[in-house]
Design a protein around this motif. Structure first.
Motif, PDB file in Angstrom:
ATOM      1  N   UNK A  86       0.841  -1.201   0.000  1.00 55.39           N
ATOM      2  CA  UNK A  86       0.000   0.000   0.000  1.00 55.39           C
ATOM      3  C   UNK A  86       0.868   1.240   0.000  1.00 55.39           C
ATOM      4  N   UNK A  87       0.373   2.282  -0.663  1.00 53.35           N
ATOM      5  CA  UNK A  87       1.022   3.588  -0.603  1.00 53.35           C
ATOM      6  C   UNK A  87       0.049   4.483   0.162  1.00 53.35           C
ATOM      7  N   UNK A  88       0.419   4.856   1.380  1.00 53.80           N
ATOM      8  CA  UNK A  88      -0.502   5.610   2.228  1.00 53.80           C
ATOM      9  C   UNK A  88      -0.128   7.083   2.279  1.00 53.80           C
ATOM     10  N   UNK A  89      -1.138   7.937   2.078  1.00 52.64           N
ATOM     11  CA  UNK A  89      -0.885   9.365   2.266  1.00 52.64           C
ATOM     12  C   UNK A  89      -1.101   9.654   3.743  1.00 52.64           C
ATOM     13  N   UNK A  90      -0.017   9.941   4.468  1.00 52.26           N
ATOM     14  CA  UNK A  90      -0.128  10.147   5.914  1.00 52.26           C
ATOM     15  C   UNK A  90      -0.780  11.504   6.194  1.00 52.26           C
TER      16      UNK A  90
ATOM     17  N   UNK B 115       3.612  14.241 -14.176  1.00 47.23           N
ATOM     18  CA  UNK B 115       2.366  13.699 -13.600  1.00 47.23           C
ATOM     19  C   UNK B 115       1.910  12.379 -14.236  1.00 47.23           C
ATOM     20  N   UNK B 116       2.198  12.165 -15.529  1.00 49.25           N
ATOM     21  CA  UNK B 116       1.799  10.874 -16.131  1.00 49.25           C
ATOM     22  C   UNK B 116       2.624   9.734 -15.529  1.00 49.25           C
ATOM     23  N   UNK B 117       3.909  10.019 -15.281  1.00 47.09           N
ATOM     24  CA  UNK B 117       4.790   9.001 -14.693  1.00 47.09           C
ATOM     25  C   UNK B 117       4.314   8.683 -13.273  1.00 47.09           C
ATOM     26  N   UNK B 118       3.931   9.727 -12.539  1.00 55.40           N
ATOM     27  CA  UNK B 118       3.381   9.536 -11.188  1.00 55.40           C
ATOM     28  C   UNK B 118       2.155   8.645 -11.214  1.00 55.40           C
TER      29      UNK B 118
ATOM     30  N   UNK C  91       0.212  12.420  -8.547  1.00 56.83           N
ATOM     31  CA  UNK C  91       1.253  13.440  -8.370  1.00 56.83           C
ATOM     32  C   UNK C  91       1.792  13.465  -6.942  1.00 56.83           C
ATOM     33  N   UNK C  92       1.087  12.848  -6.003  1.00 52.83           N
ATOM     34  CA  UNK C  92       1.609  12.764  -4.638  1.00 52.83           C
ATOM     35  C   UNK C  92       2.220  11.406  -4.362  1.00 52.83           C
ATOM     36  N   UNK C  93       1.341  10.380  -4.342  1.00 55.90           N
ATOM     37  CA  UNK C  93       1.816   9.024  -4.056  1.00 55.90           C
ATOM     38  C   UNK C  93       2.770   8.535  -5.154  1.00 55.90           C
TER      39      UNK C  93
END
Length: 487
Positions: free
Chosen positions: A102-106, A208-211, A448-450
Motif C-alpha cells: 500500500x502507498x498511504x498518504x499520511x 504527472x503521467x509518470x506519477x 502526483x503525490x503518491x
C-alpha cells in the motif's frame, strides 16, 4: 463505434432535421479505418521523437524521464512529495508499506503562492517552498529525519537525470526570474541549504503521467503505461533503452513521457480537423500547438459543443434560430455539462436545466439534438484517445516480440473519471484497434503525490541494489587477488 448512430432517443427528432444535423456531425464520426490511419501516423511520430537527430522537429517530443523500472512490490519507507503546478503547491508525507503493498498518504498541506511571487525572483519562490516544507516537517514531527523527496514540477522541462531537470519555459501565469535554463532540483536544494534548519535526502523529478503509472504500479506490477485525460491529455510508457537514442545505454527500459498532446502540430491531422476544431485552435492562447489535445481534453470539449450549437441555431436547426448572450460567449458551455447531459438517468432533465441556465428557449426536439451533439463530441474524444493508446500498446508488444501482450494502464483525469460513458467507449475501441493486447485499466489514486513518492522509492531501491552489486563485485575481486597471492 462512434461512426454508428449512438444509442440515443432519436425518434423524437424529425427525419429532415436529423439528416441536416448529421451533416454537421459526420466529420466527427471517425471510421475504424480512419482511426487505424491516425494510429499509424502516431506510430511514426513516436519513432521520430525518440531519434537523436529527429526529435528536435518532432511534434511528439518523447522525453526521457530517467525512470528505469516500475515498482516490484518490495519498496518501503517514508517519503516526502512536493507537487508544484499552479497557484498552490502541496507538500505530502507518504508511507510505503511493503507487507500490504500500500502507498498511504499520511498527511498533506496546501500552500498558496502569492500572485506577486509568481512574477518575482526564483530565489523568493524557492525560499517560500523551502519555508512551507520546513513548517510541514515540524507539524508532522519529522524534523531531524532526512527523508527522500519526489518532486512533481508541472512545467516544460528537459530532464537530464532523475534528479536534474532544466526548466525550458514558465507557463500558467508564472514568470519568476533566474529559473529558466536552470536545474530546479538544485534551486530547491539551495533554498533548503540557505535555511540550514533541516535537510532532505535524494530527490526524484516526476512528470504527472509518470506519477500516475507508478502509483498504480505498486498495486499492479504489470502497469507500464500512464495516461491522463483531464484538462489536458498525455501518456507515458516503458520503452526499450536501445530505442532511446538520446540517452546512452542499450540495456533495460526507460519510461518515456510522450507529450502526445502535440501530435498533429506539424499539420498531420488536418484531414480530421473540422472547422470547429480550427476555430477552437485559432482562439486558444496557443494557436497551432497541441492540436491532438484540443480534440480530446476537458479544456476544449465544451467549447467545440458550444460552437456547434451556435452554428445549428444559425441554420434554424435549434432554438427556432434564436441563441442567447450566454451561448454566444466563449467558454460558457463547460465540459462538465457534457457529462451531466450524457448521464443515463437524469440526462434529459439535466439537458433542459442547462439550456434554461444558458437563457435558451428549448423544446423536446432541441434537447434530443443537444444530447446527440454531446455524445458525438465525447465519442470522438474517446476514439482518438483509444487510437493513441492502441499505438503504444501495439508498440510495446512489437518491441518485445510478443504475439500477445497483457498490460495495465494507470489512468487519471476528470474526463476519464467523471464522464459516464467515456471509459467504456475508450476500452471498446482499444479492443478493436489492439486485439492482441489485453489491457486492464486502473484509476490512479493521487499520482502526483503518491506516484512521486513511488518514483523516489524505486530509484532508492535501484541505487541500493547497485551498491550491493558493487560491494559483492569488490569482494569477488579481493578473493581473486588473494588466490593469486597464495599461488
Amino acid at each position: 463505434m462512434s461512426g454508428d448512430t449512438p444509442a440515443l432517443h432519436l425518434d423524437g427528432i424529425p427525419p429532415d432535421v436529423l439528416s441536416k444535423v448529421q451533416q454537421y456531425l459526420k466529420p466527427f464520426q471517425l471510421s475504424e479505418a480512419k482511426l487505424r490511419e491516425v494510429s499509424d501516423r502516431l506510430s511514426k511520430d513516436l519513432v521520430r521523437g525518440l531519434g537523436k537527430n529527429t526529435h528536435q522537429k518532432a511534434g511528439v517530443k518523447m522525453l526521457p524521464t530517467f525512470v528505469r523500472t516500475t515498482p516490484d512490490g518490495t519498496e518501503k519507507g517514508d517519503f516526502l512529495a512536493l507537487d508544484l503546478g499552479g497557484t498552490n503547491f502541496r507538500v505530502l508525507h507518504v508511507r510505503v508499506v511493503e507487507e500490504e503493498q500500500k502507498v498511504l498518504k499520511m498527511d498533506s498541506q496546501i500552500c498558496a503562492i502569492p500572485k506577486e511571487m509568481m512574477l518575482g525572483t526564483g530565489e523568493q519562490l524557492f525560499d517560500h517552498i523551502a519555508a512551507c516544507l520546513g513548517d510541514f516537517l515540524v507539524s508532522q514531527n519529522l524534523k531531524g529525519q532526512t527523508l527522500p523527496l519526489g518532486f512533481t514540477f508541472s512545467f516544460p522541462c528537459e530532464q537530464k537525470e532523475i534528479d536534474k531537470s532544466i526548466l525550458i519555459r514558465w507557463t500558467k501565469g508564472f514568470n519568476c526570474s533566474g529559473v529558466e535554463g536552470k536545474d530546479v532540483v538544485k534551486l530547491l536544494k539551495d533554498a533548503i541549504h540557505r535555511r540550514g534548519d533541516y535537510d532532505i535526502g535524494s530527490v526524484a523529478m516526476v512528470n504527472d503521467t509518470v506519477g500516475t503509472m507508478m502509483s498504480c504500479g505498486y498495486k499492479d506490477q504489470s502497469c507500464e503505461i500512464g495516461m491522463i485525460i483531464g484538462t489536458g491529455t498525455n501518456a507515458c510508457y516503458m520503452e526499450e533503452m536501445k530505442n532511446v537514442k538520446r540517452v546512452e545505454g542499450e540495456d533495460g527500459r526507460m519510461c518515456i513521457n510522450t507529450e502526445w498532446g502535440g501530435f498533429g502540430d506539424d499539420g498531420s491531422l488536418k484531414d480530421i480537423q473540422t472547422e470547429f476544431d480550427m476555430m477552437v485552435d485559432k482562439t486558444s492562447i496557443n494557436p497551432g500547438v497541441h492540436i491532438f489535445e484540443k480534440m480530446i481534453s476537458g479544456m476544449y470539449l465544451g467549447e467545440i459543443v458550444r460552437l456547434l450549437l451556435v452554428k445549428l441555431a444559425e441554420d434554424r436547426l435549434l432554438f427556432k434560430g434564436q441563441t442567447s448572450e450566454a451561448l454566444q460567449t466563449p467558454g460558457t458551455f463547460e465540459t462538465k455539462f457534457i457529462s451531466e447531459i450524457e448521464e443515463q438517468d437524469g440526462g434529459l432533465e439535466n439537458t433542459q436545466k442547462i439550456l434554461t441556465q444558458l437563457g435558451l428557449k428549448w423544446n423536446s426536439v432541441n434537447s434530443d439534438v443537444v444530447r446527440l451533439v454531446c455524445d458525438t463530441i465525447s465519442s470522438r474524444s474517446a476514439d482518438l484517445c483509444a487510437a493513441a493508446l492502441a499505438t503504444i500498446a501495439n508498440r510495446i508488444r512489437t518491441n518485445r516480440g510478443l504475439s500477445h501482450l497483457k498490460t495495465t494502464v494507470g489512468v487519471d483525469g476528470t474526463v476519464y473519471r467523471k464522464h459516464p460513458k467515456f471509459s467504456e467507449k475508450l476500452r471498446a475501441t482499444v479492443r478493436r484497434l489492439a486485439p492482441e493486447c489485453d489491457i486492464t485499466f486502473l484509476v490512479s489514486e493521487d499520482g502526483s503525490g503518491k506516484g512521486a513518492a513511488m518514483v523516489t522509492a524505486v530509484a532508492l531501491r535501484l541505487a541500493h541494489q547497485s551498491r550491493l552489486l558493487e560491494d559483492s563485485d569488490g569482494e569477488v575481486m579481493e578473493e581473486e587477488e588473494e588466490e593469486e597471492e597464495d599461488k
